[in-house]
Design a protein around this motif. Structure first.
Motif, PDB file in Angstrom:
ATOM      1  N   SER A 769      12.328  50.523  47.232  1.00 28.38           N
ATOM      2  CA  SER A 769      12.931  49.787  46.117  1.00 28.38           C
ATOM      3  C   SER A 769      12.714  50.475  44.775  1.00 28.38           C
ATOM      4  O   SER A 769      13.336  50.130  43.779  1.00 28.38           O
ATOM      5  N   PHE A 770      11.822  51.466  44.745  1.00 27.99           N
ATOM      6  CA  PHE A 770      11.573  52.221  43.513  1.00 27.99           C
ATOM      7  C   PHE A 770      12.138  53.639  43.588  1.00 27.99           C
ATOM      8  O   PHE A 770      11.856  54.452  42.708  1.00 27.99           O
ATOM      9  N   ALA A 771      12.930  53.907  44.637  1.00 27.42           N
ATOM     10  CA  ALA A 771      13.340  55.285  44.903  1.00 27.42           C
ATOM     11  C   ALA A 771      13.940  55.977  43.677  1.00 27.42           C
ATOM     12  O   ALA A 771      13.714  57.157  43.447  1.00 27.42           O
ATOM     13  N   GLY A 772      14.702  55.228  42.873  1.00 29.25           N
ATOM     14  CA  GLY A 772      15.396  55.874  41.756  1.00 29.25           C
ATOM     15  C   GLY A 772      14.656  55.815  40.439  1.00 29.25           C
ATOM     16  O   GLY A 772      15.191  56.215  39.408  1.00 29.25           O
ATOM     17  N   VAL A 773      13.417  55.301  40.450  1.00 26.90           N
ATOM     18  CA  VAL A 773      12.721  55.123  39.176  1.00 26.90           C
ATOM     19  C   VAL A 773      12.018  56.414  38.772  1.00 26.90           C
ATOM     20  O   VAL A 773      11.295  57.002  39.568  1.00 26.90           O
ATOM     21  N   ASP A 774      12.257  56.868  37.575  1.00 21.98           N
ATOM     22  CA  ASP A 774      11.361  57.881  37.008  1.00 21.98           C
ATOM     23  C   ASP A 774      11.345  57.737  35.499  1.00 21.98           C
ATOM     24  O   ASP A 774      12.136  56.988  34.929  1.00 21.98           O
ATOM     25  N   TYR A 775      10.411  58.416  34.872  1.00 22.96           N
ATOM     26  CA  TYR A 775      10.233  58.206  33.438  1.00 22.96           C
ATOM     27  C   TYR A 775      11.458  58.651  32.640  1.00 22.96           C
ATOM     28  O   TYR A 775      11.737  58.096  31.583  1.00 22.96           O
ATOM     29  N   ALA A 776      12.175  59.644  33.163  1.00 20.34           N
ATOM     30  CA  ALA A 776      13.366  60.100  32.437  1.00 20.34           C
ATOM     31  C   ALA A 776      14.392  58.973  32.386  1.00 20.34           C
ATOM     32  O   ALA A 776      15.006  58.708  31.347  1.00 20.34           O
TER      33      ALA A 776
END
Ligand code: SF4
Ligand code: SF4
Ligand code: SF4
Ligand code: FES
Lengths: 965, 74
Positions: A769-776
């Protein structure tokens, strides 16, 4: 990574945004297209043209009083105010003719003639719209002066030249600890009044008098800000264009020169803030207009109560001791960490791998929480990890997981703007989730209906311009019976949304449920005696919810903290499915999370049975992901939950605990049992800002960092992942994630994270569920709501839109089971607990700020009838006793609580409401039953013996030896 | 954990599953206990059942045999 720094002043569009059909007009020859209903002023801003203004600001509706914003419009007479004039198709606007310039200069001249000219020494110098506008309109001289011999006709001089008092002059109101009101600088633009009404919804301010005599006034005659209804949210201060309403911090420290966007570390609303800096000093916190949870609003805690970061009680050096009866010894980090590591490893060698564990914090960041559970699973080699979410929202996880297939709220906060009927059950938003409450109240003032289900008459039931259609004052512990009775009415009166149920839910299960719930034993009439809720109002409420349009349910700990907490959550899910209120804006099931990162702590695998992303440890597939990445074997058995850890400690099989950012001794139920568990351990490591109550039983204290001092993310109640940004260096030397990493390394792990962004990369890599999360992405979007993956790369504001995450929604039978905790002859009253606006959780932070002015001690609310038969008068010391223990506190007599019910908060360690609460808990999750305890109340002379012993023990346990030479 | 507390917690779980449709309550109770109770707690429950299961709901006793057996090491 670069800091996300933005200019202090954001663009003020003048009036609020509108949504409507596009309208095209030209402003000074520039074509611009805006939604219908937009003001000419806002349209001009869109076109890059700023019209001078004073009484307009984009957080409140235009009022049109200052006339500085006048423009000319082709074909119209005169000079209309641009803030109150809506755009029209083809309109031609001129913002800068000689004529309007003259009008503006005249207006400005009048304002300035009644304003002190002490700009250079004014706290708002450089941050004052009056000053800016004087410059912008080109004001060069002021021709007005006081008429000869008629005394002073101004508001700003205390005395005239002869020394006589100026009757128009009013002294500064300093009563609020965080801001001042200086009437001599007021231009009576009413922005503050409108902010208090429209943004905050408190209606504490009015403009008194007319014309030259008009004044802003807080409360009624004789009130100041502190004694008025003001809740110190600061919306008026933010709206004020002058130094009239001004933060005391700015008066003291000067105006800010830059701002860093970050997230409040208090409640689950997760407000975005600009931390405004002057050099390396934090000058003020201003809610961020583009924050999607709060839309530019905040409460007293987030905006003002950050002073604890610099409180003298803060511990900045690690402390250790052999035994808890010794004083602390201040040591260097190396020594503290190797001491801790050696003890934990020693315990494991003697008592087995599973004899130690961790408690993650719902106040720390996702990245920190992830590391703490990783420490347990990968370094300790067991699943003994739990979080304080255990004691608040674990039933939400279980209940919503079972019914919908995912353990989270279904909506975003914006959704409330489209709701028609709201049920608030077991929550007190104006105190617990204030910014959500303000948004809700705004919607209620616009006509939405409200149903409150709560044993207490919470403020929402009746406050200025808001009144609940129904208040169902149920007896504590009967939630399931009330929720089932509502479902009974909806099903037996045929009010359900059959189409929705047929297409979206499991039809067989529904039929079974319908049979069950139709039984007359669930009818409001049958349960009235039990619940105390009049059947007629329950029927009314059920009908209203089923037929009133978009229905949304918001609930809090009054639902979960019961022995049937999980069952009530299921019952709530049933209600939403029955009425088809899932999967679109304005509806849904919305848990109001307690602490800022409860959602995140749950998501990050803090629970002993679940890896990050709610995957049970028994699943080989999920384990394999981590086993490969971490190069360790993961235990396939669930670990101990907090209450289980304490039980095992008393039994002697659990000996070591690393507790980050939680104070379980104060916050968990049955204090004596918690103390016994802690005292039985050989190594308790407390990682916190202050020597909290748990630290009285600790052997190692690792000083923590505040949210101002570190980078990371918090996930709020709407699944929104918000950035936390470092604005000052950690006073203790390290961010909390670094400290956990150092402990892991001291125990032999080879972790090498150099920035929380890398931890988030690992989370994204391992958690679907967090696969697409990044700081950018967070930098670009500001925030995203999980799930963020290939299917929804920008996040998911609404859940279950096409279908439930689990496929078909499941109706689950919810039989009411009375709690074992019942009032009887010895303990005839029911105690329920809660919190108040100005304090937060155990109060460790808020008690160390000026917020104590609003709540210096916990009091016991008791109904006049119950007080009278006990001879208790308002303000008396009373003894509150249950079968677990007793304590003393002062009584407050109020009919907010029903007869038979008493209520208190748990913000102060010297009252320790949890001495009273029992070890009863939710059947599915062991979430403690805080909300129902059978008690007796009697008069007392002061603190109980236990309280005095406790205070002595605490003082003893907090001794620190001076640092060795 | 005190035996009374364990018995109460186990019975609470039984009470919920008893009310659910189907005749597999014991199975569901066993599943819930396997999923949420740490092995130490399950062991304590086994021992209590072996010793006669005083106070336990008959469904908990029926469930006990179906609880996932745990890996030994403590
Ligand atoms: S601080 Fe908030 S509640 Fe108080 S007067 Fe200002 S806007 Fe109203
Ligand atoms: S206090 Fe500030 S916002 Fe309120 S009327 Fe005066 S100048 Fe305007
Ligand atoms: S405590 Fe909650 S409502 Fe208040 S500012 Fe912080 S996040 Fe917002
Ligand atoms: S800004 Fe338009 S009238 Fe004041």
């Amino acid at each position: 990574m670069k800091d996300f720094i933005i200019p202090v002043r954001e663009r003020d569009m003048g009036t609020p945004a509108r949504s409507g059909a596009p309208v095209t007009l030209t402003i000074d020859g520039v074509p611009v297209t805006v939604p219908e209903g937009t003001s000419v002023m806002r349209a001009a801003m869109e076109a890059g043209i700023q019209v001078p203004k004073l009484c307009a600001t984009d957080s409140v509706e235009a009022f049109g009083s200052c006339r500085l914003c006048v423009v000319e419009i082709a074909g119209r007479r005169g000079t209309p105010a641009s803030c109150t004039t809506p755009v029209a198709e083809g309109m031609e606007v001129r913002t800068g003719s000689d004529r309007v310039r003259k009008v503006r200069r005249g207006v400005m001249e009048l304002y300035i003639s009644d304003h002190p000219l002490d700009c250079l020494t004014c706290a708002a110098n450089g941050d004052c719209e009056l000053q800016d506008m004087a410059g912008m309109v080109g004001l060069r001289d002021v021709r007005y002066s006081a008429p000869e011999g008629a005394g002073l006709a101004n508001h700003f001089e205390a005395r005239d030249t002869s020394g006589a008092a100026n009757p128009e002059w009013l002294p500064k109101d300093d009563s609020n600890p965080y801001f001042t009101y200086d009437p001599s600088k007021c231009i009576v633009c009413s922005r503050c009044v409108r902010a208090c009404e429209e943004v905050q919804g408190t209606f504490a301010l009015t403009i008194e008098g007319r014309g030259f005599d008009s004044r802003v006034s807080a409360g009624g005659a004789g009130d100041d800000f502190l004694t008025s209804d003001c809740v110190s949210c600061g919306a008026c201060v933010q709206a004020c264009p002058t130094a009239t309403l001004q933060e005391k911090s700015v008066i003291e420290l000067g105006t800010p020169d830059r701002a860093v966007v970050t997230t409040c570390a208090y409640c689950g609303v997760g407000c975005s803030f600009k931390a405004e800096m002057n050099g390396d000093e934090l000058v003020r916190m201003v809610p961020y207009k583009h924050g999607k949870a709060n839309r530019g609003h905040s409460c007293v805690k987030g905006r003002f109560a950050y002073g604890y970061a610099h409180h003298q009680d803060r511990i900045l050096k690690p402390l250790i001791r052999e035994r808890i009866d010794q004083p602390w010894r201040e040591v260097e980090w190396d020594e503290a960490l190797s001491f801790a590591a050696a003890r934990l490893r020693g315990i494991q060698a003697r008592h087995g791998r599973k004899s130690v564990g961790v408690i993650t914090s719902s106040r720390c960041t996702n990245e920190e929480t992830y590391l703490v559970q990783k420490l347990a699973r990968a370094v300790f080699g067991n699943n003994n990890t739990d979080t304080c979410a255990r004691v608040c929202h674990s039933p939400t996880g279980y209940g919503l997981g079972q019914t919908f297939g995912t353990s989270a709220g279904t909506q975003d906060f914006d959704s409330v703007e489209q709701t028609d009927v709201v049920i608030v059950i077991g929550a007190n938003p104006t105190d617990g989730h204030p910014v959500f409450a303000s948004r809700l109240k705004k919607r209620l003032r616009a006509g939405a209906k409200l149903i409150v289900i709560d044993p207490r008459r919470i403020d929402l039931v009746k406050s200025p311009h808001v009144q609940a259609a129904n208040h169902l004052p149920l007896r504590p512990g009967t939630n399931v019976a009330v929720v089932s009775a509502m479902a009974h009415v909806i099903v037996t009166e045929g009010l359900m949304d059959e189409e929705f149920i047929r297409t979206r839910c499991d039809w067989d299960e529904f039929q079974h449920y319908a049979d069950f719930i139709s039984d007359p034993r669930h009818s409001p009439e049958a349960t009235e005696m039990l619940t105390g809720v009049p059947a007629t109002s329950l029927r009314e409420a059920a009908r209203l919810f089923a037929t009133g349009g978009n229905g949304a349910i918001y609930y809090g700990l009054g639902v979960t903290e019961h022995s049937q907490g999980s069952t009530t959550v299921m019952g709530i899910a049933n209600l939403a499915m029955l009425t088809g209120n899932i999967g679109r804006p304005g509806v849904g099931v919305n848990p109001l999370r307690g602490q800022n990162n409860v959602q995140g702590a749950c998501d990050m695998g803090s629970f002993p049975h679940e890896l990050p992303g709610y995957r049970h440890v028994k699943g080989a597939e999920a384990r394999a992901v981590y086993e490969q990445l971490w190069g360790v074997e993961i235990d396939p058995e669930p670990g101990l939950r907090i209450p289980n850890m304490l039980d095992a400690a008393v039994d002697g099989s659990f000996k070591g605990l690393y507790c980050q950012g939680e104070d379980i001794l104060q916050s968990d139920p049955d204090t004596k049992h918690v103390a016994a568990g802690l005292a039985a351990m050989d190594c308790v490591i407390v990682h916190d800002l202050f020597l909290n109550e748990t630290a009285n039983y600790a052997h190692v204290f690792l000083p923590g960092s505040t949210f101002l001092e570190k980078d990371g993310t918090f996930t709020n109640a709407e699944r929104r992942i918000n950035r936390v940004r470092r604005v000052i260096p950690p006073r203790n030397g390290y961010a909390d994630w670094e400290i956990t990493q150092m402990l892991a390394k001291a125990m032999g792990a080879d972790w090498g994270y150099t920035h929380p962004a890398q931890i988030m990369e690992e989370i994204a890599l391992t958690t679907p569920s967090f696969a697409g999360v990044d700081y950018a992405l967070l930098e670009e979007k500001g925030s995203v709501q999980w799930p963020v993956n290939d299917a929804s790369p920008e996040g998911t504001p609404l859940m279950h839109v096409e279908g439930f995450v689990r496929g078909k929604g499941r109706f689950i039978v919810t039989e009411y089971v009375a709690t074992d905790e019942r009032s009887g002859p010895r303990f005839p009253l029911l105690l329920t607990t809660g919190r108040i606006l100005s304090q937060y959780n155990v109060g460790a932070q808020t008690r160390r700020t000026d917020n104590v002015i609003w709540h210096a001690e916990d009091v016991l609310e008791i109904h006049p009838h119950d007080a009278e038969v006990r001879g208790v008068a308002d303000g008396d010391w009373v003894r509150l006793a249950s079968r677990s223990g007793e304590t003393s506190l002062r009584a407050q007599i109020t009919d907010r609580v029903s007869p038979g019910v008493v209520y208190t908060t748990f913000h102060h360690p010297d009252t320790q409401a949890n001495v009273i609460t029992t070890d009863y808990s939710d059947w599915a999750t062991n979430c403690p039953e805080y909300k129902v305890t059978a008690v007796q109340v009697s008069l007392s002379n002061g603190p109980s013996e236990w309280q005095e012993d406790y205070a002595a023990q605490a003082a003893n346990a907090r001794r620190i030896l001076p640092a060795a030479e | 954990m005190s035996p009374e507390k364990m018995v109460r917690m186990a019975n609470q779980i039984a009470i919920f599953f008893k009310t659910q449709p189907g005749d597999d309550a014991a199975e569901k109770i066993a599943q819930h206990l396997s999923d949420f109770w740490e092995p130490r707690m399950r062991d304590q429950l086994h021992a209590h059942v072996d010793a006669g299961g005083a106070g336990l709901d008959p469904l908990v006793i029926a469930a006990d045999a179906r609880i996932r057996t745990t890996t030994a090491e403590g």
